[in-house]
Design an enzyme around this catalytic site. Structure first.
Site, short mmCIF file in Angstrom:
data_model
loop_
_atom_site.label_atom_id
_atom_site.label_comp_id
_atom_site.label_asym_id
_atom_site.label_seq_id
_atom_site.Cartn_x
_atom_site.Cartn_y
_atom_site.Cartn_z
N LYS A 179 17.83 81.24 30.32
CA LYS A 179 16.58 81.91 30.68
C LYS A 179 15.38 81.33 29.96
CE LYS A 179 17.23 85.79 27.44
NZ LYS A 179 18.20 85.06 26.70
N LYS A 198 16.50 72.95 18.26
CA LYS A 198 15.19 73.56 18.54
C LYS A 198 14.10 73.02 17.64
CE LYS A 198 16.53 77.87 20.71
NZ LYS A 198 16.40 79.32 20.70
N LYS A 251 23.72 74.64 30.90
CA LYS A 251 23.78 76.07 31.19
C LYS A 251 22.52 76.58 31.89
CE LYS A 251 23.73 79.78 28.08
NZ LYS A 251 24.15 80.53 26.90
N1 TRP Z 1 21.05 84.81 19.44
C1 TRP Z 1 21.41 85.44 20.68
C2 TRP Z 1 20.95 84.56 21.83
O1 TRP Z 1 20.14 83.69 21.66
C3 TRP Z 1 20.81 86.81 20.81
C4 TRP Z 1 21.25 87.72 19.72
C5 TRP Z 1 20.50 88.13 18.68
C6 TRP Z 1 22.51 88.34 19.60
N2 TRP Z 1 21.21 88.98 17.89
C7 TRP Z 1 22.44 89.14 18.42
C8 TRP Z 1 23.68 88.30 20.35
C9 TRP Z 1 23.54 89.86 17.98
C10 TRP Z 1 24.78 89.03 19.90
C11 TRP Z 1 24.70 89.80 18.73
O2 TRP Z 1 21.43 84.75 22.92
#
Ligand code: TRP
Length: 341
Positions: free
Chosen positions: A200, A112, A197
């Protein structure tokens, strides 16, 4: 009971990939067998260039789609991350346990950061520290299991490392979590680029089916999906990724098996047609519930308020314990202060 935590980042409209790969399993299984929390992780949406009004809109929409997908506030806790201070509170403490090198090694950060720089933008510091906030999301709740896609495995691994390290240095405070991969491994790929993938956050494209797409839009996107050269319908992820993706989507929607389904179809056209209809049918009840929820905004507000209250009560003791363990002075309670006066 097993504690499960997962999060949805409001950086884009939720997709068929989010639903078949994760949300559906949360609703059908996780909320019944465990003590589960599902969080709209809005703080994470601020790590890249963002529009405040859009984040607000997407946060509300993500929450309502979680409910529309079948999460039941009687069975699990649905809430918005920024409504519970404990996440940010714990994140800072964990930053004092994580290292700079560890953060810079994160694959998603590297990718990123490159993308942001290519666009001529600057890289927000929060993009670097984001995995620590994610670790805080997880560790604050004594989470055992984190159901996530494999792109998040490295972040959950970091949460484990930080938990172990903190416990060793400062005394046992955190449960060491583990990532779980959904059993029905529906890994939905982009219809126009079946080797990546269906995410979104990708720029809106014809290869992404959004949960709120109209039936005709869904049909159009599926019918225009990239397929592989050749004629027979065979299931081969390596050699025929486009076809395999359609077969997997169809299988996930109808409860079938992609290899078996491949034998049923003589033409790509027929496979696409059935896949399109299957997707439309899977989305129909979800869209109906979403519409009902939109008509009653007070209900969603109430769910999120109760959810945040419940989440706060769960996280507070653990985060307080971490503050004590790492050497922060406990604020005196009012009763103690009054008694001393
Ligand atoms: N980083 C995850 C994503 O981009 C989202 C996420 C943030 C998450 N905190 C979390 C997923 C804690 C599971 C548990 O999809």
């Amino acid at each position: 009971m097993t504690r499960v935590f997962s999060g949805v980042k409001p950086t884009g409209h939720l997709t068929l990939g989010n639903y078949l790969g994760a949300m559906r399993q949360w609703a059908a299984e996780d909320q019944h067998r465990s003590d589960a929390l599902f969080c709209v992780v809005d703080l994470h949406a601020l790590t890249v260039d963002h529009d405040p009004a859009r984040v607000r809109r997407l946060s509300r929409q993500s929450a309502s789609l979680l409910l529309a997908a079948g999460l039941d506030p009687e069975l699990c806790t649905v809430f918005v991350q920024s409504h519970v201070d404990e996440h940010a509170r714990l994140s800072y403490v964990l930053e004092c346990v994580a290292t700079d090198g560890e953060m810079r090694r994160m694959i998603q950060y590297k990718e990123k950061a490159v993308r942001e720089r290519e666009r001529g933008g600057s890289v927000r510091l929060s993009l670097l520290t984001y995995p620590v906030l994610m670790a805080a999301d997880i560790l604050a709740y004594g989470t055992d299991e984190v159901p996530v896609g494999d792109d998040q495995a490295q972040h959950v691994e970091l949460a484990r490392d930080l938990a172990v390290r903190f416990n060793q240095r400062y005394g046992h405070t955190f449960v060491v979590p583990r990532a779980t991969v959904p059993k029905v491994a529906a890994r939905v790929m982009n219809l126009q680029d079946p080797t990546s993938k269906m995410g979104k956050s990708d720029d809106a494209g014809p290869g992404i089916v959004y949960l709120l797409d109209e039936p005709d839009t869904v049909r159009k996107k599926v019918m225009r999906a990239v397929t592989d050269s050749g004629r027979e319908v065979v299931y081969d992820r390596q050699a025929r990724p486009g076809l395999a993706n359609l077969l997997e989507i169809l299988a996930a929607c109808t409860g079938g098996n992609p290899a078996e389904l491949s034998g049923v179809y003589e033409s790509y056209g027929a496979l696409k047609k059935d896949t399109a209809e299957a997707v439309v049918e899977v989305l129909r009840p979800l869209q109906k519930r979403h519409k009902e929820l939109c008509a009653d905004p007070g209900y969603l507000e109430g769910v999120l308020r109760d959810g945040a209250e419940r989440a706060r009560a769960m996280a507070r003791p653990t985060v307080d314990a971490a503050y004590r363990a790492i050497g922060l002075l406990e604020p005196a309670s009012e009763t103690v202060v009054n008694a001393a006066r």
